[in-house]
Design an enzyme around this catalytic site. Structure first.
Site, PDB file in Angstrom:
ATOM      1  N   LYS A 208      25.530  38.335  45.025  1.00  0.00           N
ATOM      2  CA  LYS A 208      24.639  38.379  46.185  1.00  0.00           C
ATOM      3  C   LYS A 208      23.416  39.244  45.886  1.00  0.00           C
ATOM      4  CE  LYS A 208      24.654  39.793  51.019  1.00  0.00           C
ATOM      5  NZ  LYS A 208      25.459  40.215  52.175  1.00  0.00           N
ATOM      6  N   GLU A 214      29.097  45.153  36.818  1.00  0.00           N
ATOM      7  CA  GLU A 214      30.140  44.352  36.145  1.00  0.00           C
ATOM      8  C   GLU A 214      29.628  42.939  35.872  1.00  0.00           C
ATOM      9  OE1 GLU A 214      30.619  46.165  38.873  1.00  0.00           O
ATOM     10  OE2 GLU A 214      32.594  47.126  38.887  1.00  0.00           O
ATOM     11  N   GLY A 268      29.646  39.489  51.494  1.00  0.00           N
ATOM     12  CA  GLY A 268      30.283  39.086  50.233  1.00  0.00           C
ATOM     13  C   GLY A 268      31.667  38.482  50.433  1.00  0.00           C
ATOM     14  N   ARG A 269      32.529  39.189  51.177  1.00  0.00           N
ATOM     15  CA  ARG A 269      33.905  38.701  51.320  1.00  0.00           C
ATOM     16  C   ARG A 269      34.017  37.521  52.278  1.00  0.00           C
ATOM     17  NH1 ARG A 269      32.943  43.606  52.941  1.00  0.00           N
ATOM     18  NH2 ARG A 269      33.232  44.303  55.083  1.00  0.00           N
ATOM     19  N   GLU A 354      38.820  45.808  53.210  1.00  0.00           N
ATOM     20  CA  GLU A 354      37.405  46.190  53.074  1.00  0.00           C
ATOM     21  C   GLU A 354      36.716  46.098  54.443  1.00  0.00           C
ATOM     22  OE1 GLU A 354      34.948  45.761  49.221  1.00  0.00           O
ATOM     23  OE2 GLU A 354      34.314  44.086  50.459  1.00  0.00           O
ATOM     24  N   HIS A 385      62.736  38.597  45.130  1.00  0.00           N
ATOM     25  CA  HIS A 385      63.531  39.231  44.082  1.00  0.00           C
ATOM     26  C   HIS A 385      62.924  40.557  43.662  1.00  0.00           C
ATOM     27  CE1 HIS A 385      65.977  35.571  43.606  1.00  0.00           C
ATOM     28  NE2 HIS A 385      64.874  35.007  44.053  1.00  0.00           N
ATOM     29  N   LYS A 513      31.017  53.892  42.586  1.00  0.00           N
ATOM     30  CA  LYS A 513      30.017  53.187  41.770  1.00  0.00           C
ATOM     31  C   LYS A 513      28.937  54.164  41.313  1.00  0.00           C
ATOM     32  CE  LYS A 513      29.731  48.546  43.843  1.00  0.00           C
ATOM     33  NZ  LYS A 513      28.789  47.633  44.503  1.00  0.00           N
TER      34      LYS A 513
HETATM   35  C1  G6Q Z   1      32.265  42.161  49.765  1.00  0.00           C
HETATM   36  C2  G6Q Z   1      31.680  43.275  49.074  1.00  0.00           C
HETATM   37  C3  G6Q Z   1      31.863  43.274  47.576  1.00  0.00           C
HETATM   38  C4  G6Q Z   1      30.850  42.407  46.825  1.00  0.00           C
HETATM   39  C5  G6Q Z   1      30.899  42.743  45.345  1.00  0.00           C
HETATM   40  C6  G6Q Z   1      29.964  41.888  44.536  1.00  0.00           C
HETATM   41  O1  G6Q Z   1      32.161  41.964  50.946  1.00  0.00           O
HETATM   42  O2  G6Q Z   1      30.371  43.412  49.447  1.00  0.00           O
HETATM   43  O3  G6Q Z   1      33.158  42.907  47.186  1.00  0.00           O
HETATM   44  O4  G6Q Z   1      31.099  41.061  47.059  1.00  0.00           O
HETATM   45  O5  G6Q Z   1      30.614  44.096  45.160  1.00  0.00           O
HETATM   46  O6  G6Q Z   1      28.665  42.040  44.974  1.00  0.00           O
HETATM   47  P1  G6Q Z   1      27.532  41.078  44.500  1.00  0.00           P
HETATM   48  O7  G6Q Z   1      27.859  39.701  44.973  1.00  0.00           O
HETATM   49  O8  G6Q Z   1      26.269  41.599  45.092  1.00  0.00           O
HETATM   50  O9  G6Q Z   1      27.521  41.115  42.991  1.00  0.00           O
END
Ligand code: G6Q
Length: 548
Positions: A208, A214, A268-269, A354, A385, A513
């Site tokens: 996003k 990463e 994002g989520r 989250e 199990h 972070k």
């Molecule tokens: C979700 C969070 C988080 C995000 C990641 C990746 O709601 O905001 O999990 O999706 O940190 O972020 P980017 O899509 O910006 O790389």
């Protein structure tokens, strides 16, 4: 704004009293005393059936829970979300994942602008691109069909796509394989790159913000790997980006024509319904991706228009509040009895923890009550199990959701009948339990001596009275999966409203972070720029020694 702060809602206080009345009531008695309990407390929507009768409540408790939702102005808050009001207060944003799957002609506004045209535009682009990849019209640099699709993303840009792709594996095009790189650990990247061939690989960089370390590091490594094999000119045919940040996409070296846009009103989520779902559409075909959206839309409409006492997400949320805030049970488990849903608990963990792992309310005050629970889970029967021992006989009650399709995608022999008998047995056993007396009788029937019965009867007893929901589907397909995910999204939303927290930011993931960025130069060089605690300092020193 309304808050639970010191002025608890009236219904909250009533529920505190209700809890005292109800805490020792046994579910087995509730079932014995009311033949129609199961019938009363089940809901059906299309091919989805929710049985919530195995929960520790009666009509009066539910009435008060619904009164709590009303007092918290839930109806108004639902409307606010669907109307594009900026309910994400800390980031001053609308929350419009519901617009991504709006299948009606209803306009949806953010900042007074109807967002539907731009959403439809991107959906069109997703359709034409995924068709082109699937049918071999968009091919790699050397003319070969792109059959290895690699999604590079993390958190919300990974967990949704990976969970849905796995859940719908049966729908994948025969010649397409999907891979996911998320962890910064080089192993994640290396393991995928070892399996794929540059000529037939499409990398989807999903971010996003397009600033996530990463994802950018993994994408750089993959880009270098591709360029080494096929040259710089090949990049346009092998890299696409999903992002809200065009400038950074360009800066990274991906052609902006290969970018699929989404917007800040998509968290994002909550983004698998947006361009972030591109890999899903390539794997299962756009028509199936649309069915996923339709399933979610069906749940959205159910949530938006159904009275609370028949509203699946509302009921599940209220029961969660009942346990979390009155029984003081801050945990729950989700067990999917379907191998293809193996990543669902991990996905829901992010969605719930989250969103509602917060301790400051919308009035800018620290909360004085429990908010989001700890969620864990796995695939049944495997987890029976392992941690089910604690669910049955541990000292902690863990409300559990069981998810089960009546029809499997792989009806081999009697596998599925055995699987289903297991899920039903677990729900029944958790609820019914086994008293010490019943255990003794059973041992007697099995021919044990009095001494043996005395020695074993307590170990063989089960407290029972442990709640569960059962979510039964006809089959897990794109439509029912869409409904299921939206069910949990809205459940989490309702709980956030009652706790008066913002379910749509995630400031808690920021601190680590930032600190990692400070430590990185210290690991890479000799600099010790920041003062650390002695434990962190000694760990830095030890890592450097090991790496010498
Ligand atoms: C979700 C969070 C988080 C995000 C990641 C990746 O709601 O905001 O999990 O999706 O940190 O972020 P980017 O899509 O910006 O790389």
């Amino acid at each position: 704004m309304f808050g639970l702060g010191d002025n608890k809602p009236k219904a909250w206080k009533k529920l505190e009293t209700e809890y005292k009345r109800f805490k020792n009531v046994q579910m087995r008695d509730l079932f014995k005393n009311d033949e129609k309990r199961a019938q009363k407390y089940t809901l059906k929507l299309k091919d989805m059936f929710l049985d919530y009768s195995k929960n520790r409540f009666d009509e009066k408790v539910m009435e008060n829970l619904i009164a709590l939702a009303e007092e918290c102005k839930l109806e108004e808050k639902i409307k606010d979300m669907f109307d594009g009001v900026k309910i994400n207060n800390t980031e001053n944003r609308s929350v419009l994942h519901i617009a991504l799957r709006n299948r009606s002609k209803r306009p949806i506004f953010s900042d007074e602008k109807n967002v539907m045209p731009q959403i439809k535009e991107v959906l069109k682009k997703i359709k034409s691109f995924s068709d082109a990849v699937r049918f071999g019209d968009f091919v790699g640099y050397t003319g070969k069909k792109l059959t290895n699709i690699v999604n590079i993303g993390i958190g919300g840009s990974d967990l949704g796509p990976v969970m849905v792709c796995e859940a719908l594996r049966k729908y994948w095009a025969k010649d397409i394989n999907c891979y996911f790189i998320s962890n910064i650990d080089g192993t994640a990247c290396a393991e995928v790159l070892n399996k794929v061939d540059p000529e037939t690989t499409l990398f989807i960089v999903a971010s996003k913000t397009f600033t996530t370390i990463e994802t950018l590091t993994n994408a750089k490594t993959c880009r270098k790997w591709l360029v080494n094999a096929l040259g710089e000119h090949a990049v346009d045919k092998h890299f696409v980006a999903l992002s809200t940040n065009k400038a950074e996409v360009e800066k990274f070296g991906i052609n902006p024509e290969n970018m699929f846009e989404f917007w800040s009103f998509v968290g994002g989520r909550y983004s698998l319904w947006s361009a972030i779902g591109l890999i899903i559409s390539i794997a299962v075909g756009y028509e199936n991706f649309e069915k996923l959206l339709e399933g979610a839309y069906t749940m959205d409409e159910h949530f938006r228009t159904t009275e609370f006492d028949k509203n699946m997400p509302v009921i599940m949320a209220l029961l969660g509040i009942w346990y979390n805030n009155f029984f003081d049970v801050n945990r729950y488990a989700v067990i999917a009895y379907d191998q293809y849903l193996q990543y669902l608990p991990a996905y829901l963990q992010q969605l719930d923890m989250e969103s509602n792992g917060k301790s400051v309310d919308k009035n800018n005050e620290f909360v004085k009550y429990a908010t989001g629970p700890v969620l864990f889970g796995g695939a049944g029967t495997n987890v029976q199990h392992s941690f089910f021992q604690l669910l049955h006989q541990g000292t902690k009650m863990v409300p559990t959701d069981f998810i089960i399709p009546a029809i499997s995608h792989n009806e081999l022999g009697n596998h599925h009948q055995i699987l289903m008998s297991n899920v039903l047995a677990q729900g029944e056993a958790l609820m019914w339990g086994k008293t010490v007396k019943e255990a003794a009788e059973e041992l007697k029937k099995a021919g044990k001596t009095t001494a043996e019965i005395e020695a074993l009867k307590k170990y063989k007893s089960f407290a029972g009275n442990r709640p569960s929901n059962t979510i039964l589907f006809k089959k897990i397909d794109p439509f029912s999966l869409g409904m299921l995910i939206a069910l949990y999204e809205h459940k989490v939303f309702v709980q956030g409203i009652i706790w008066n927290i913002n379910s749509f930011d995630q400031m808690g993931v920021e601190l680590g972070k930032q600190m990692a960025l400070n430590i990185l130069p210290e690991l890479e060089g000799n600099a010790f720029g920041v003062t650390h605690d002695s434990s962190t300092l000694s760990l830095i020193k030890q890592i450097k020694k090991f790496r010498k």
